[in-house]
Design a protein around this motif. Structure first.
Motif, PDB file in Angstrom:
ATOM      1  N   LYS A   1       0.201  -3.057  -5.718  1.00 19.84           N
ATOM      2  CA  LYS A   1      -0.715  -3.528  -4.688  1.00 19.84           C
ATOM      3  C   LYS A   1      -1.287  -2.349  -3.908  1.00 19.84           C
ATOM      4  N   SER A  54      -1.251  -6.806   8.630  1.00 15.90           N
ATOM      5  CA  SER A  54      -0.335  -7.498   7.722  1.00 15.90           C
ATOM      6  C   SER A  54       0.660  -6.469   7.211  1.00 15.90           C
ATOM      7  N   SER A  98       4.477  -6.609   0.880  1.00 13.90           N
ATOM      8  CA  SER A  98       5.304  -5.998  -0.149  1.00 13.90           C
ATOM      9  C   SER A  98       4.446  -5.683  -1.369  1.00 13.90           C
ATOM     10  N   THR A 146       5.779 -11.073   2.667  1.00 14.25           N
ATOM     11  CA  THR A 146       4.615 -10.556   3.379  1.00 14.25           C
ATOM     12  C   THR A 146       4.526 -11.248   4.734  1.00 14.25           C
ATOM     13  N   LEU A 200       1.844 -11.827   8.031  1.00 12.00           N
ATOM     14  CA  LEU A 200       0.458 -11.661   8.503  1.00 12.00           C
ATOM     15  C   LEU A 200       0.401 -11.725  10.031  1.00 12.00           C
ATOM     16  N   GLN A 223      -1.661  -3.157   6.746  1.00 13.59           N
ATOM     17  CA  GLN A 223      -3.115  -3.223   6.602  1.00 13.59           C
ATOM     18  C   GLN A 223      -3.744  -4.005   7.747  1.00 13.59           C
ATOM     19  N   GLN A 224      -4.849  -3.487   8.217  1.00 11.47           N
ATOM     20  CA  GLN A 224      -5.566  -4.199   9.274  1.00 11.47           C
ATOM     21  C   GLN A 224      -5.914  -5.607   8.814  1.00 11.47           C
ATOM     22  N   MET A 225      -5.688  -6.586   9.711  1.00 15.16           N
ATOM     23  CA  MET A 225      -5.986  -7.967   9.362  1.00 15.16           C
ATOM     24  C   MET A 225      -7.485  -8.229   9.378  1.00 15.16           C
ATOM     25  N   VAL A 226      -7.924  -9.034   8.425  1.00 13.84           N
ATOM     26  CA  VAL A 226      -9.225  -9.684   8.537  1.00 13.84           C
ATOM     27  C   VAL A 226      -8.930 -11.170   8.541  1.00 13.84           C
ATOM     28  N   GLY A 279      -5.044 -16.420   3.735  1.00 12.27           N
ATOM     29  CA  GLY A 279      -4.734 -16.332   2.309  1.00 12.27           C
ATOM     30  C   GLY A 279      -3.564 -17.176   1.863  1.00 12.27           C
ATOM     31  N   GLU A 280      -2.510 -17.238   2.672  1.00 14.81           N
ATOM     32  CA  GLU A 280      -1.315 -17.913   2.182  1.00 14.81           C
ATOM     33  C   GLU A 280      -1.544 -19.410   1.994  1.00 14.81           C
ATOM     34  N   GLU A 336      -7.758 -11.101  -4.719  1.00 11.37           N
ATOM     35  CA  GLU A 336      -7.683 -11.913  -3.500  1.00 11.37           C
ATOM     36  C   GLU A 336      -8.777 -11.442  -2.559  1.00 11.37           C
ATOM     37  N   THR A 340     -11.027 -12.365   1.334  1.00  8.79           N
ATOM     38  CA  THR A 340     -11.163 -13.143   2.561  1.00  8.79           C
ATOM     39  C   THR A 340     -12.573 -12.933   3.089  1.00  8.79           C
ATOM     40  N   LEU A 355      -8.846  -7.905  -0.799  1.00  5.95           N
ATOM     41  CA  LEU A 355      -7.492  -7.616  -0.329  1.00  5.95           C
ATOM     42  C   LEU A 355      -6.536  -7.224  -1.452  1.00  5.95           C
ATOM     43  N   GLN A 356      -6.903  -7.503  -2.670  1.00  3.17           N
ATOM     44  CA  GLN A 356      -5.994  -7.174  -3.765  1.00  3.17           C
ATOM     45  C   GLN A 356      -6.747  -7.273  -5.081  1.00  3.17           C
TER      46      GLN A 356
HETATM   47  P1  ADP Z   1       1.579 -11.875  -2.380  1.00  5.00           P
HETATM   48  O1  ADP Z   1       2.000 -10.702  -3.152  1.00  5.00           O
HETATM   49  O2  ADP Z   1       2.615 -12.931  -2.216  1.00  5.00           O
HETATM   50  O3  ADP Z   1       0.234 -12.392  -2.812  1.00  5.00           O
HETATM   51  P2  ADP Z   1       0.166 -10.545  -0.277  1.00  5.00           P
HETATM   52  O4  ADP Z   1       0.693  -9.326   0.350  1.00  5.00           O
HETATM   53  O5  ADP Z   1      -0.905 -10.356  -1.278  1.00  5.00           O
HETATM   54  O6  ADP Z   1       1.382 -11.353  -0.884  1.00  5.00           O
HETATM   55  O7  ADP Z   1      -0.322 -11.460   0.926  1.00  5.00           O
HETATM   56  C1  ADP Z   1      -0.209 -12.871   1.039  1.00  5.00           C
HETATM   57  C2  ADP Z   1      -1.567 -13.454   1.432  1.00  5.00           C
HETATM   58  O8  ADP Z   1      -2.013 -12.887   2.639  1.00  5.00           O
HETATM   59  C3  ADP Z   1      -2.625 -13.168   0.409  1.00  5.00           C
HETATM   60  O9  ADP Z   1      -3.422 -14.295   0.230  1.00  5.00           O
HETATM   61  C4  ADP Z   1      -3.427 -12.057   1.027  1.00  5.00           C
HETATM   62  O10 ADP Z   1      -4.746 -12.072   0.598  1.00  5.00           O
HETATM   63  C5  ADP Z   1      -3.296 -12.339   2.512  1.00  5.00           C
HETATM   64  N1  ADP Z   1      -3.387 -11.079   3.264  1.00  5.00           N
HETATM   65  C6  ADP Z   1      -2.608  -9.999   3.122  1.00  5.00           C
HETATM   66  N2  ADP Z   1      -3.005  -8.995   3.916  1.00  5.00           N
HETATM   67  C7  ADP Z   1      -4.073  -9.450   4.592  1.00  5.00           C
HETATM   68  C8  ADP Z   1      -4.958  -8.867   5.569  1.00  5.00           C
HETATM   69  N3  ADP Z   1      -4.804  -7.618   5.965  1.00  5.00           N
HETATM   70  N4  ADP Z   1      -5.930  -9.634   6.037  1.00  5.00           N
HETATM   71  C9  ADP Z   1      -6.086 -10.897   5.613  1.00  5.00           C
HETATM   72  N5  ADP Z   1      -5.316 -11.507   4.713  1.00  5.00           N
HETATM   73  C10 ADP Z   1      -4.325 -10.788   4.189  1.00  5.00           C
END
Ligand code: ADP
Ligand code: MG
Ligand code: MG
Length: 886
Positions: A24, A94, A97, A109, A111, A243-246, A281-282, A326, A328, A337-338
């Protein structure tokens, strides 16, 4: 260890740093560079090495880490222009992991970190969105409590349910500001109740605890179990991304989703995915709300949709692989985000490979390398329709791919009888044994309650291409009562059941199946594989049917024909028995003369099916008593005959005494293979004669390769070779022109003296099943169920040595024998015909060891073709592949 860099800004990382930064972190860093900093929220990664150091020090952060996190946070705050915990306009982050390999849902994770009782007010004012602020805060308390303090998710979910009930609303999104404030209070109460502490208000403290929680999740039970099943070492550790949240939960022009660069089931070129408006996202992944199809995003936010499609294309061509992302949208602005290479079923994998080449995205070599070869046989079997709805009554190990439906039967004989009547059956047993093999042929599928991927049932089923689910331990199978109890219900003989060996599912419902397709894409991939690979691919086949099937799937010859199966056939057994019972050599020769024409027919069938391709025939290998009845059964029969004074008493007694005479304590290490040929040369003479006559009867001359099993001493091979040549000369056929003579290398001594043995051999074929048994001192049928599972759990081994070759041990013997054999005889032909010949990891090893071909069961031939091509691609740059160490 001071001085070590434990923390990397996203701007410092790249996709090649996944071991250090996790998948990641490495990919977020890569995206930052490729897509630009305004598309990817800023942040930093704490390395996997920091996690490993933390575990080693019994959960203490390594020296220097705290300071490095602090200064990385400082840089992040500067870049964002916001500060963690600020009263006016706070920064939220956020804490995510991310291990080297993705472990979906296994690690934790958090948020919205940085919210507390005052900053929530600040964010409400700064965004002029009070509802959003409180929704974020309640989510944070919930996730932090769950991840960091292990408070069960239901505690929070129940509170949400109550809140919705009180207000008579259905959706989370319908809860208003007041409701969310109350809910946050309730959540903090739950936190206090479970931890006897107040919810931490200090953001730096929150961050420290969250980072520790992510580290700890690496050693959590779920994650440990997942790693064991997927052969991921514990020693890797996870990275932590801050990471900074959006915010996707800011209202109707915000949302979150997942998107694949192509259809993740079929591989078709249209992107697929799901999104939810006004959600974080979750919500998309957890299934609390039903997401909408990505295509509908076009109507909702056309501009963001357009940008997303463009980005998917960019990422795919950058990574040269299908992407799983992923995203947002925060008030119309799209953030990524990923991204990672998409895991995909075989059909999508081949479709992508072919399309990617025709689109000019990948070369053939690159395209082949993106395929998971081990899963390709799924394409040759029907499976449960993935869109169907059905209840799964048990889940087991997906041992052999494909789906099957039929009536439950409990014995091989019942399976054979039912098949004779044209009924479809599933053979259900706690585990299977050699005696059950006829039932495998007759049944549509195999289901066991014990055993793993390398159990007898699994191996045999895979070899035959029969779907199998093994080790479905929820099933209590009572062979006497002929019932299966599972979760309180009882199934009987004749009840309909369906299994899917691709997913391990068992159901009593009539699930629709979707047909297997060696479609144009698969054909194309196989054609390319053939252009690229250096290793030949042959098949293990004992019957013309199997041989024909294998040719259809691209086999370039037979690497192993086991002749003993021919004598086990019902019409042959009495003749074989007569031969074994004969009082002297003359009697034996007489009985063998009866078998000769039948053997000749067998070989003619094989030669016909293989039309001029090489056919390696192994002379008789198993000890003779295997052709006689079981000693215990026979003793009981004699006992009964004595009491009842039946006519066949005398004959039975003779059979018993002969069986006793040739039975051995440890037949695996007894009178078998060429030892048999040396004691009873007339048996091998008959077989060789049958081969020669069959060869002469063909219109197109075949290429028989006569293989002498279980050679230890070069003298054994010398004697056997003389026998073959003598018989051949008698038939007017000549060694080197009309046929060749070689040996199976399956004993450690043979590997050590391979140079001497090579003197008398035209070829070696590594019998890696027996070589594994004899090199490790493991008896396969015994150890697989007894201690191999425990050894895997205790991490002594990470997979069965019968599944993937034990490279440092058995593999070393193979390399040694190949090396010294070729030193003595440079044109020595080298092949492998053990179970490992169909295993992609082992195939890569055999490529490296410089072998000429691999041989595997018919249904694994396409896998071997692709795996051999992948080995050639991976090792294209290696100069001296023949003797380099893997
Ligand atoms: P996983 O590995 O279980 O997908 P993630 O670290 O990717 O866990 O995060 C879980 C959810 O949170 C995902 O949908 C991700 O897109 C969202 N998320 C993670 N970091 C941020 C962020 N900085 N801003 C907005 N959404 C985030
Ligand atoms: Mg994710
Ligand atoms: Mg053997």
């Amino acid at each position: 260890m001071a001085g070590e860099q434990w923390v990397y800004d996203f701007s410092e990382g790249s996709k090649d740093m996944r071991e250090l930064l996790g998948g990641k972190g490495a990919n977020v860093a890569e995206m930052t560079r490729v897509l630009g900093a305004d598309r990817v929220p800023a942040g930093f990664t704490i390395t996997t090495e920091a996690c490993v150091a933390y575990m080693r020090a019994d959960k203490r952060e390594p020296e220097g880490m705290a300071e490095q996190v602090e200064s990385a946070l400082e840089r992040l705050q500067e870049q964002a222009g916001k500060r963690l915990g600020d009263d006016e306009d706070p920064l939220l982050v956020s804490v995510r992991s991310g291990a080297r390999e993705s472990m979906p849902g296994m690690l934790d994770t958090v948020l919205n970190l940085g919210l507390n009782d005052t900053s929530v007010q600040g964010i409400a004012r700064a965004t002029e969105n009070e509802r959003f602020a409180w929704d974020s805060y309640r989510r944070f308390v919930q996730m932090f409590g769950n991840v960091s303090r292990g408070i069960p998710g239901e505690a929070f979910e129940d509170a949400i349910k109550n809140a919705k009930g009180d207000r008579n609303v259905k959706d989370d999104t319908e809860l208003d500001v007041e409701a969310l404030k109350e809910l946050t209070d309730t959540f903090k109460g739950i936190y206090r109740e479970h931890t006897s502490e107040d919810f931490p208000q200090e953001p730096e403290e929150q961050l420290r605890l969250a980072i520790r929680a992510v580290f700890d999740s690496w050693m959590g039970k779920r994650a440990v179990e997942y790693r064991r099943l997927n052969h991921i070492p514990d020693s890797w550790g996870t990275a932590v991304n801050v990471q900074q949240m959006v915010f996707g939960n800011k209202g109707d022009t915000s949302g979150s989703g997942v998107a694949f660069s192509r259809d993740e089931v079929t591989g078709a070129p249209e992107p697929s995915g799901d999104f939810l408006p006004n959600a974080q996202g979750e919500d998309v992944v957890s299934g609390v709300r039903t997401p909408r199809d990505i295509a509908e995003m076009k109507d909702w936010l056309p501009e963001a949709h357009e940008q997303l499609m463009e980005i998917l294309r960019t990422l795919e061509s950058h990574y040269k692989d299908m992407q799983d992302t992923e995203f947002t949208v925060e008030e119309g602005q799209l953030y990524m985000l990923q991204t990672r290479n998409a895991k995909r079923p075989a059909q999508a994998a081949v479709r992508f490979a072919v399309d990617a080449v025709s689109e000019g995205l990948l070369t053939k070599e690159e395209a082949i390398a993106t395929i998971d070869a081990g899963r390709l046989d799924a394409l040759l079997h029907p499976t449960f329709d993935p869109t169907a709805d059905y209840d799964v009554i048990a889940k087991g190990v997906s041992a052999s791919p494909g789906a099957a439906k039929g009536e439950v039967v409990f014995t091989a004989q019942d399976a054979v009888d039912a098949a004779g009547e044209g009924r479809d059956v599933i053979l259900v047993r706690p585990f299977t044994e050699a005696d059950d093999v006829a039932g495998f042929h007759a049944a549509k599928g195999i289901l066991t309650s014990e055993g793993g991927k390398a159990s007898h049932a699994a191996l045999v089923a895979r070899g035959m291409g029969r779907p199998a689910v093994v080790g479905a331990d929820a099933l209590a199978i009572d062979l006497k009562a002929r019932t299966i109890s599972v979760n309180g219900t009882e199934l009987h003989e004749g009840d309909r059941i369906a299994i899917d060996g691709t997913t391990g599912q068992v159901t009593t419902e009539d699930v629709p199946l979707v047909e297997a397709q060696v479609n144009e894409h698969f054909e194309q991939v196989l054609e390319w594989a053939d252009e690229i690979r250096r290793l030949g691919v042959r098949t293990n086949a004992d019957t013309p049917d199997d041989a024909a099937k294998a040719r259809e799937l691209g086999a370039e010859g037979i690497g192993l024909c086991r002749t003993e199966h021919m004598f086990m056939a019902e019409d042959r057994q009495p003749k074989m028995r007569a031969m074994i019972m004969a009082a002297d050599e003359e009697g034996r020769r007489e009985a063998l003369a009866d078998l000769l024409p039948l053997q000749q027919e067998d070989f003619e069938g094989l030669f016909e099916a293989m039309k001029g391709l090489p056919v390696t025939i192994r002379l008789l290998d198993p000890p003779l008593h295997e052709f006689l009845p079981n000693l215990v059964d026979l003793s009981a029969q004699v006992e009964r005959a004595r009491i009842e004074c039946t006519d066949d008493l005398e004959q039975l007694e003779r059979l018993l005494s002969r069986t006793e005479a040739i039975s051995e304590e440890n037949p695996m290490l007894g009178t078998r293979g060429c030892r048999l040929g040396i004691l009873f040369p007339e048996i091998y003479e008959m077989q060789v004669q049958a081969i020669m006559r069959a060869a002469k009867a063909m219109d197109e001359p075949p290429h028989p390769e006569i293989m002498i099993p279980l050679v230890d001493y070069e003298q054994e091979l010398e004697i056997m070779r003389d026998l073959v040549v003598r018989v051949g000369d008698g038939e007017g056929l000549h060694e080197g022109e009309d046929y060749t003579v070689g040996t199976m290398i399956e004993l450690p001594r043979a590997c050590f003296v391979a140079d001497r043995i090579a003197e008398f051999a035209d070829f070696f074929s590594f019998g890696t099943n027996d070589l594994t048994q004899t090199a490790l001192g493991f008896s396969r049928d015994d150890v697989e169920s007894k201690f191999v599972p425990t050894y895997m759990r205790r991490r002594i081994i990470d997979r069965s040595p019968f599944e993937t070759i034990d490279k440092p041990g058995v593999g070393w013997l193979v390399r040694l024998a190949a090396w010294v054999g070729r030193e003595r005889k440079p044109d020595l032909k080298l092949g492998i015909c053990g179970e490992h010949g169909g295993d992609p990891d082992s195939i890569e090893f055999f490529h490296m060891a410089g072998l000429d071909y691999v041989s595997c069961s018919p249904f694994r031939v396409p896998i071997a073709r692709v795996a051999a091509a992948q080995a050639a691609v991976i090792h294209a740059g290696d100069r001296d592949w023949a003797y380099t160490q893997a």
